[in-house]
Scaffold this active site. Structure first.
Site, PDB file in Angstrom:
ATOM      1  N   CYS A   1       0.884  -1.183   0.000  1.00 21.13           N
ATOM      2  CA  CYS A   1       0.000   0.000   0.000  1.00 21.13           C
ATOM      3  C   CYS A   1       0.916   1.226   0.000  1.00 21.13           C
ATOM      4  CB  CYS A   1      -0.906   0.004   1.212  1.00 21.13           C
ATOM      5  SG  CYS A   1      -1.842  -1.531   1.453  1.00 21.13           S
TER       6      CYS A   1
ATOM      7  N   GLY B   1       4.216   7.327  -0.618  1.00 20.93           N
ATOM      8  CA  GLY B   1       5.588   6.990  -0.985  1.00 20.93           C
ATOM      9  C   GLY B   1       6.676   7.311   0.011  1.00 20.93           C
TER      10      GLY B   1
ATOM     11  N   LYS C   1       7.419   5.897   2.939  1.00 22.67           N
ATOM     12  CA  LYS C   1       8.079   4.660   3.373  1.00 22.67           C
ATOM     13  C   LYS C   1       8.776   3.981   2.197  1.00 22.67           C
ATOM     14  CE  LYS C   1       4.697   3.877   7.068  1.00 22.67           C
ATOM     15  NZ  LYS C   1       3.739   4.951   6.684  1.00 22.67           N
TER      16      LYS C   1
ATOM     17  N   ASP D   1      -0.296   0.061  -5.322  1.00 25.39           N
ATOM     18  CA  ASP D   1      -1.402   0.839  -4.768  1.00 25.39           C
ATOM     19  C   ASP D   1      -2.593   0.687  -5.700  1.00 25.39           C
ATOM     20  OD1 ASP D   1      -1.267   3.148  -2.396  1.00 25.39           O
ATOM     21  OD2 ASP D   1      -3.000   3.347  -3.740  1.00 25.39           O
TER      22      ASP D   1
ATOM     23  N   ASP E   1      -5.319  -4.025  -6.373  1.00 28.49           N
ATOM     24  CA  ASP E   1      -6.092  -4.011  -5.140  1.00 28.49           C
ATOM     25  C   ASP E   1      -5.536  -5.100  -4.240  1.00 28.49           C
ATOM     26  OD1 ASP E   1      -7.925  -4.202  -3.075  1.00 28.49           O
ATOM     27  OD2 ASP E   1      -9.690  -4.053  -4.369  1.00 28.49           O
TER      28      ASP E   1
ATOM     29  N   CYS F   1      -1.586   3.510  11.075  1.00 25.86           N
ATOM     30  CA  CYS F   1      -1.477   4.757  11.843  1.00 25.86           C
ATOM     31  C   CYS F   1      -2.712   4.890  12.727  1.00 25.86           C
ATOM     32  CB  CYS F   1      -1.284   5.969  10.934  1.00 25.86           C
ATOM     33  SG  CYS F   1      -2.460   6.100   9.591  1.00 25.86           S
TER      34      CYS F   1
END
Length: 241
Positions: A86, A90, A92, A110, A137, A208
């Site tokens: 995922c 960008g 990471k 993505d 996906d 997160c």
């Protein structure tokens, strides 16, 4: 969550010398503090104009400490194959590539074209050539052979409750059903990702969010289903809270 977050950056190793960047910022009046959470992360205040200039030139990248820590835990080395499932926007992905000195193959996946375009734009500014984009996906079957990757990162879409300092509106738009929905999708992503990690490789799951439903409970469900995986120990001294 009611306190303004610090401004944090990392030096892009493929583009600049850390010591030279820090010297320039200090000379311009910046107050710098080395992170106690992520290696190579710097908190900064002041010298805003120079920081913007360095960012535009691809010499630094503004990125929160926890985000940098995730890429460091994945620990991609030169010559390895890694999948960021995922990848957008960008931060990471490009750090993973930069830490490997742009000598690893990083597949950036993505489901949204705009997010992949952001990944590629940052890659170009940072002069990273080892990142390969793919539109997919992550909840569907992945177009890779079993065991194709040494390292896989699932930085899953989530409720974002760990980002309230930057996104306070989350408090009013989330419901319990949203969190349950995210958790089910995260479990799907992990099951797909597990198929493409080689024996002895590493699968890192991150969100997160601070909700147990999206973190500990997702991992417990995964480990109960996947006999071939076990929890990994993060090396001592990597971070201090």
């Amino acid at each position: 969550n009611n306190v303004a977050p610090p401004t944090v950056f990392r030096v892009v190793r493929s583009r600049a010398s850390e010591s030279e960047v820090l010297e320039r910022l200090s000379a311009a009046g910046a107050v710098l503090e080395s992170s106690r959470i992520a290696d190579g992360a710097w908190r900064v205040s002041g010298a805003t104009s120079l920081l913007r200039e360095l960012f535009a030139a691809g010499q630094v990248y503004l990125q929160d400490e926890a985000s940098q820590l995730v890429a460091q835990v994945l620990d991609v080395r030169k010559g390895e194959r890694a999948l960021d499932l995922c990848a957008g926007p960008g931060g990471k992905t490009t750090l993973i590539a930069d830490q490997a000195r742009d000598s690893a193959m990083i597949v950036a996946a993505d489901r949204y074209v705009a997010r992949l375009e952001t990944v590629l734009g940052t890659s170009m500014v940072h002069k990273l050539e080892g990142i390969r984009p793919i539109l997919l996906d992550a909840a569907e079957s992945l177009p890779f052979a079993s065991g194709a990757f040494d390292k896989v990162l699932v930085d899953a879409p989530c409720s974002g409750t760990g980002t309230l300092r930057r996104n306070p509106e989350i408090r009013w738009r989330l419901s319990e059903d949203d969190i349950r929905g995210f958790a089910e999708r995260q479990k799907q992503f992990l099951r797909r990702a597990a198929d493409v990690v080689r024996p002895g490789g590493r699968l890192v799951y991150s969100t997160c969010s601070v909700e147990r439903e999206e973190n500990e409970e997702v991992m417990q469900d995964f480990l109960a289903r996947e006999d071939g995986f076990r929890p990994a120990t993060v090396k001592d001294g990597l971070y201090t809270l």
